[in-house]
Design an enzyme around this catalytic site. Structure first.
Site, PDB file in Angstrom:
ATOM      1  N   ILE A   1       0.858  -1.359  -0.202  1.00 33.55           N
ATOM      2  CA  ILE A   1       0.013   0.177  -0.224  1.00 33.55           C
ATOM      3  C   ILE A   1       0.832   1.276   0.023  1.00 33.55           C
ATOM      4  O   ILE A   1       0.507   2.318  -0.471  1.00 33.55           O
ATOM      5  CB  ILE A   1      -0.855   0.042   1.294  1.00 33.55           C
ATOM      6  CG1 ILE A   1      -1.964  -1.284   1.198  1.00 33.55           C
ATOM      7  CG2 ILE A   1      -1.845   1.086   1.188  1.00 33.55           C
ATOM      8  CD1 ILE A   1      -2.823  -1.567   0.484  1.00 33.55           C
TER       9      ILE A   1
ATOM     10  N   LEU B   1       1.702   2.634   2.878  1.00 35.74           N
ATOM     11  CA  LEU B   1       1.518   3.580   4.000  1.00 35.74           C
ATOM     12  C   LEU B   1       0.900   4.825   3.722  1.00 35.74           C
ATOM     13  O   LEU B   1       1.003   5.751   4.263  1.00 35.74           O
ATOM     14  CB  LEU B   1       2.857   3.918   4.766  1.00 35.74           C
ATOM     15  CG  LEU B   1       3.643   2.595   5.168  1.00 35.74           C
ATOM     16  CD1 LEU B   1       4.878   2.836   5.616  1.00 35.74           C
ATOM     17  CD2 LEU B   1       2.868   1.811   6.249  1.00 35.74           C
TER      18      LEU B   1
ATOM     19  N   CYS C   1       9.477   0.462   8.312  1.00 38.75           N
ATOM     20  CA  CYS C   1       9.653   1.297   7.309  1.00 38.75           C
ATOM     21  C   CYS C   1      11.320   1.594   7.008  1.00 38.75           C
ATOM     22  O   CYS C   1      12.176   1.586   8.207  1.00 38.75           O
ATOM     23  CB  CYS C   1       9.045   2.654   7.437  1.00 38.75           C
ATOM     24  SG  CYS C   1       8.087   2.606   8.802  1.00 38.75           S
TER      25      CYS C   1
ATOM     26  N   THR D   1       4.406  -7.574   8.726  1.00 40.43           N
ATOM     27  CA  THR D   1       4.496  -8.542   7.517  1.00 40.43           C
ATOM     28  C   THR D   1       5.716  -8.937   7.084  1.00 40.43           C
ATOM     29  O   THR D   1       6.835  -8.292   7.394  1.00 40.43           O
ATOM     30  CB  THR D   1       3.616  -7.978   6.295  1.00 40.43           C
ATOM     31  OG1 THR D   1       4.456  -6.320   5.941  1.00 40.43           O
ATOM     32  CG2 THR D   1       2.186  -7.548   6.365  1.00 40.43           C
TER      33      THR D   1
ATOM     34  N   GLY E   1      -1.385 -12.776   6.637  1.00 42.53           N
ATOM     35  CA  GLY E   1      -2.688 -14.020   6.479  1.00 42.53           C
ATOM     36  C   GLY E   1      -1.949 -15.350   7.013  1.00 42.53           C
ATOM     37  O   GLY E   1      -0.959 -15.403   7.636  1.00 42.53           O
TER      38      GLY E   1
ATOM     39  N   GLY F   1      -0.513 -11.820  13.527  1.00 44.60           N
ATOM     40  CA  GLY F   1      -0.011 -12.781  12.450  1.00 44.60           C
ATOM     41  C   GLY F   1      -0.799 -13.891  12.142  1.00 44.60           C
ATOM     42  O   GLY F   1      -0.847 -14.783  12.727  1.00 44.60           O
TER      43      GLY F   1
HETATM   44  C1  FMN Z   1      -3.547  -3.993   3.701  1.00 47.28           C
HETATM   45  C2  FMN Z   1      -2.747  -4.000   5.045  1.00 47.28           C
HETATM   46  C3  FMN Z   1      -2.101  -2.820   5.140  1.00 47.28           C
HETATM   47  C4  FMN Z   1      -1.318  -2.621   6.637  1.00 47.28           C
HETATM   48  N1  FMN Z   1      -0.981  -1.409   6.954  1.00 47.28           N
HETATM   49  C5  FMN Z   1      -0.191  -1.519   8.119  1.00 47.28           C
HETATM   50  C6  FMN Z   1       0.257  -0.181   8.702  1.00 47.28           C
HETATM   51  O1  FMN Z   1      -0.213   0.971   8.161  1.00 47.28           O
HETATM   52  N2  FMN Z   1       1.109  -0.147   9.897  1.00 47.28           N
HETATM   53  C7  FMN Z   1       1.408  -1.302  10.375  1.00 47.28           C
HETATM   54  O2  FMN Z   1       2.364  -1.259  11.467  1.00 47.28           O
HETATM   55  N3  FMN Z   1       1.140  -2.419   9.905  1.00 47.28           N
HETATM   56  C8  FMN Z   1       0.308  -2.526   8.784  1.00 47.28           C
HETATM   57  N4  FMN Z   1       0.031  -3.820   8.237  1.00 47.28           N
HETATM   58  C9  FMN Z   1       0.423  -4.871   8.953  1.00 47.28           C
HETATM   59  C10 FMN Z   1      -0.695  -5.352   9.953  1.00 47.28           C
HETATM   60  O3  FMN Z   1      -1.302  -4.628  10.951  1.00 47.28           O
HETATM   61  C11 FMN Z   1      -0.426  -6.859  10.499  1.00 47.28           C
HETATM   62  O4  FMN Z   1       0.818  -6.717  11.324  1.00 47.28           O
HETATM   63  C12 FMN Z   1       0.038  -8.016   9.437  1.00 47.28           C
HETATM   64  O5  FMN Z   1      -0.918  -7.988   8.546  1.00 47.28           O
HETATM   65  C13 FMN Z   1       0.188  -9.437  10.043  1.00 47.28           C
HETATM   66  O6  FMN Z   1      -1.320  -9.788  10.578  1.00 47.28           O
HETATM   67  P1  FMN Z   1      -2.415 -10.480   9.941  1.00 47.28           P
HETATM   68  O7  FMN Z   1      -1.726 -11.701   9.505  1.00 47.28           O
HETATM   69  O8  FMN Z   1      -3.351 -10.713  10.715  1.00 47.28           O
HETATM   70  O9  FMN Z   1      -2.886  -9.502   8.567  1.00 47.28           O
HETATM   71  C14 FMN Z   1      -1.074  -3.847   7.266  1.00 47.28           C
HETATM   72  C15 FMN Z   1      -1.216  -4.972   6.751  1.00 47.28           C
HETATM   73  C16 FMN Z   1      -2.183  -5.155   5.520  1.00 47.28           C
HETATM   74  C17 FMN Z   1      -2.468  -6.577   5.084  1.00 47.28           C
END
Ligand code: FMN
Length: 308
Positions: free
Chosen positions: A75, A77, A134, A197, A221, A247
């Site tokens: 994305i 940010l 970042c 991620t 995911g 996660g």
């Molecule tokens: C579309 C998207 C946008 C994200 N934007 C941010 C963000 O702005 N700041 C951040 O710290 N993590 C961001 N993340 C990471 C998530 O907060 C999370 O740490 C990561 O996706 C792992 O969790 P999940 O497997 O439940 O998605 C983003 C993840 C996704 C999928």
């Protein structure tokens, strides 16, 4: 013997959550987008989309691609910037009836400090979560979260500029996550959250092009859950401050696994994009699990992993 409703409250440093279920940054917007699906006041907390000093347009599309067991995002940010966040988003959030945790990001240590300073004393904010995945533009673009020294520097800069509790959100793109967790703790972090991620990519073999315009993106995911669980378990054994597990949490069972591994609370990310009501369902699911196991409080399962 009949026992009452299980207690779901957890303590994250100086803040108390009504239950351990929060939303992960970037997957729940600024909260208002989800009110048709979730009663926000049923959640332990909302972690909002990452906020930078100035507004950011983000990366060009395609910015999201599905992969086996997960998704990639780049994305970039995209966000409204800290001043518009305070003026336009906080009026709704401060009435949401849950803890509001503001996720921040920066290109330099000074930028993190300045955002923290601007958010200090804003009514309705419970804590700051610091995204250190970042690139540090002053250090050749190496992610802050990749280097314990940079983690210390960002933690100190944010702590020096706010009275709010500070949660450092660790990057999994490291060899030893306990080293960055310890650096955050020693520099004064009130809690750590993990994982962000995993750096990843996808290619279309027909066109021989990357599937993301940015080429590389972040994997999230179900595919990352075992990695995240391992890291949460290792960090929870190493630091004394609370750990927030993130996660691949898609359902109640996943959330319970993180709590058992030692997480005091959890954040749900990608699952919100599949089922926007999932966080509320997980709160209920944890309560049902505790009742079924005749446990009085969620505290009884946190860090309860049996290894012998
Ligand atoms: C579309 C998207 C946008 C994200 N934007 C941010 C963000 O702005 N700041 C951040 O710290 N993590 C961001 N993340 C990471 C998530 O907060 C999370 O740490 C990561 O996706 C792992 O969790 P999940 O497997 O439940 O998605 C983003 C993840 C996704 C999928």
């Amino acid at each position: 013997m009949e026992i009452g409703k299980p207690k779901l409250k957890v303590q994250l440093g100086s803040i108390q959550l009504k239950n351990p279920v929060m939303t992960a940054s970037g997957t729940f917007g600024y909260g208002n987008e989800f009110t048709n699906y979730v009663n926000l006041h049923h959640l332990g907390g909302i972690v909002v989309k990452g906020i930078s000093l100035l507004p950011r347009p983000g990366n060009p599309p395609p910015r999201i691609v599905e992969t086996e067991g997960g998704m990639l995002n780049a994305i970039g940010l995209e966000n409204v910037g800290v001043l518009a966040f305070i003026n336009d988003k906080m009026p709704f959030l401060k009435e949401a009836g849950t803890e509001v945790i503001v996720n921040i990001l920066g290109d330099t240590v000074d930028e993190y400090a300045e955002i923290a300073n601007k958010l200090n004393n804003i009514k309705g904010i419970s804590a700051i979560e610091v995204n250190i995945s970042c690139p540090n533009v002053k250090k050749g673009g190496v992610a802050f979260g990749a280097d314990p020294k940079m983690v210390s520097a960002v933690t100190r800069a944010v702590k020096d500029n706010t009275n709010l509790p500070v949660i450092m959100k660790l990057s999994p793109n490291v060899t030893d996550i306990t080293a960055t967790a310890m650096a955050a703790e020693q520099a004064g972090a009130d809690a750590v959250s993990l994982i962000n991620t995993l750096m990843a990519m996808a290619i279309d073999s027909e066109t021989r092009r990357p599937r993301l315009a940015n080429i590389i993106g972040g994997l999230s995911g179900p595919a990352i859950k075992p990695v995240a669980l391992r890291m949460v378990w290792q960090v929870a054994k190493t630091v004394k401050i609370p750990v927030i597990g993130i996660g691949g949490i898609m359902n109640t069972e996943d959330a319970l696994e993180f709590l058992i591994a030692g997480a005091t609370a959890i954040e749900v990310g990608t699952a919100n994009l599949i089922n926007p009501a999932i966080t509320g369902e997980i709160v209920q699911g944890i309560s049902d699990y505790l009742s079924a196991h005749r446990l009085e409080s969620v505290q009884e399962i946190i860090g309860s992993l049996i290894t012998e």
